[in-house]
Design an enzyme around this catalytic site. Structure first.
Site, PDB file in Angstrom:
ATOM      1  CG  HIS A  67      47.382  33.445  43.288  1.00 45.33           C
ATOM      2  ND1 HIS A  67      46.029  33.217  43.257  1.00 45.33           N
ATOM      3  CD2 HIS A  67      47.729  33.813  42.039  1.00 45.33           C
ATOM      4  CE1 HIS A  67      45.575  33.433  42.028  1.00 45.33           C
ATOM      5  NE2 HIS A  67      46.599  33.801  41.278  1.00 45.33           N
ATOM      6  CG  ASN A 223      39.011  40.150  43.430  1.00 43.46           C
ATOM      7  OD1 ASN A 223      39.794  40.150  44.363  1.00 43.46           O
ATOM      8  ND2 ASN A 223      38.331  41.227  43.083  1.00 43.46           N
ATOM      9  CG  ASP A 278      46.260  37.441  41.099  1.00 45.94           C
ATOM     10  OD1 ASP A 278      46.855  36.580  40.417  1.00 45.94           O
ATOM     11  OD2 ASP A 278      45.158  37.932  40.757  1.00 45.94           O
ATOM     12  N   GLY A 314      45.451  40.703  37.328  1.00 45.52           N
ATOM     13  CA  GLY A 314      46.415  40.515  38.396  1.00 45.52           C
ATOM     14  C   GLY A 314      46.734  41.842  39.055  1.00 45.52           C
TER      15      GLY A 314
END
Length: 398
Positions: A67, A223, A278, A314
């Site tokens: 990710h 999250n 992320d 992010g």
């Protein structure tokens, strides 16, 4: 020196983190793009003249990121191949030798065009696949996604972006409680695409329904989802307790308190945790303003937040930092850290036969760390040094 000689590299004297445990003073030989042999002094493996001396270093398998949205000032959601290459290179230089490209919420046709560009890079061997994060997510938990562009996960729309990836879609994050959510999970499972639960307002029961329907990943657990309540455990408990689910965690010291990460490890175990970045375009860069899909992000002191609204957008994390934190902050063993940064995500992506661990016959994707500080020293991908290989002295003849 012949071409064959240049295609042979041996690393000697290092601590090797192998699936069966840690070997001190090991020797790892590379031929071409593959690991040719792994030996230790105890098993009769001896250093030979010309070996690279890695005494004082630890060698782990290359990291696998499930990710990641960008890095090096570039974004995978730009739809520009040169930007995608720069993002991939940035993370490669931080040890991520296998990477998925994650998109962000946009118009369906725009996301499909991005997928077409990214698919070419999968076919070129730069990327390992595509992850679609949005637009099929909850408005209540949208985070750094534009609310006006969100859509219910109608299976036909989900199928449209999957098809645009030309067989290279690896994962789709969606909110299963939305209309069409469970049907889309079933469809993705049938297509062999990972259905991930994330950016969701789902309750405990609906989350379990999604897992029963075929969802196997929790997108950045904790999250962008409801917190645990003692009478309403919500999606977190459902995803943590189910052995069919791999949970993504962002170990950057911003998204999760260390004790929360510890809780996830104690509940799920390292073989069900995938540490991810992320990361957005600011990874590997300094503070400043960066795009994230159609939104603008301000990075200050390494923390990325939306310019409008201030939500965390992010991260600026790289996986070498996540590895170091997992050892020095969370107290994981080397094998546990390798499990979560390499073996588990490789297995989830169906790539465990070639990457994710140091084993004879697998691709020579390696990260070399200082054994005391766990700072990154060198990276090898497919048997070729990406950085740091020229820093090691060779073993001289006796």
């Amino acid at each position: 020196m012949t071409t064959a000689d240049r295609d042979r590299i041996a690393l000697a004297g290092a601590r090797l983190v192998l699936p069966g445990g840690v070997v001190e003073g090991g020797r790892l030989a590379v031929e071409g793009s593959r690991i040719a042999a792994i030996t230790s002094a105890a098993s009769g493996g001896e250093t030979e003249p010309g070996d690279l001396d890695l005494t004082g270093h630890t060698v782990v398998p290359g990291f696998v990121d499930l990710h990641v949205h960008g890095g090096g000032g570039a974004s995978y959601a730009s739809g520009i191949a040169e930007e995608a290459l720069r993002a991939a290179r940035t993370h490669l230089e931080h040890g991520t030798t296998t990477t998925i490209a994650s998109t962000v919420t946009g118009e369906i046709d725009d996301v499909a065009r991005q997928a077409a560009v990214l698919s070419e890079l999968v076919e070129d061997g730069v990327l390992a696949g595509i992850h679609f994060e949005g637009p099929f997510i909850s408005r209540n938990r949208c985070g750094a996604h534009r609310p006006d562009l969100l859509r219910d996960p109608d299976p036909a729309l989900v199928r449209k972006i999957v098809d645009a990836a030309r067989g290279h879609a690896k994962m789709v994050t969606l909110a299963p409680e939305l209309p069409g959510g469970l049907d889309s999970v079933r469809m993705l499972a049938d297509l062999g695409v990972i259905a991930a639960v994330g950016h969701t307002d789902s309750d405990y029961a609906t989350t379990l329904e999604a897992v029963d329907a075929g969802a196997t990943v929790a997108t950045h657990l904790f999250n962008a989802m409801p917190a645990i309540a003692h009478r309403a455990p919500g999606p977190i408990v459902a995803l943590l307790e189910d052995e069919r689910v791999t949970v993504e965690l962002i170990n950057d010291g911003v998204h999760l308190h260390p004790s929360v990460l510890d809780l996830a490890y104690h509940t799920a175990g390292a073989d069900r945790v995938a540490l991810i970045t992320d990361a957005m375009g600011a990874a590997g860069m300094g503070d400043g303003r960066y795009p994230l899909g159609p939104l603008q992000v301000q990075v200050k002191d390494g923390v990325a937040r939306l310019v409008e609204g201030g939500a965390i957008a992010g991260s600026t994390l790289t996986l070498d930092v996540a590895f170091k934190r997992s050892i020095t902050v969370n107290g994981l063993t080397l094998n546990q850290a390798v499990e979560s940064l390499s073996a588990t995500p490789a297995r989830l992506l169906g790539l465990a036969d070639t990457v994710g661990s140091l084993e004879t016959g697998k691709l020579a994707d390696l990260v070399v760390l200082d054994s005391d500080s766990y700072d990154l020293v060198a990276v090898m991908r497919h048997g070729r040094w990406i950085l740091g290989g020229d820093t090691f002295a060779t073993v001289k003849p006796a």
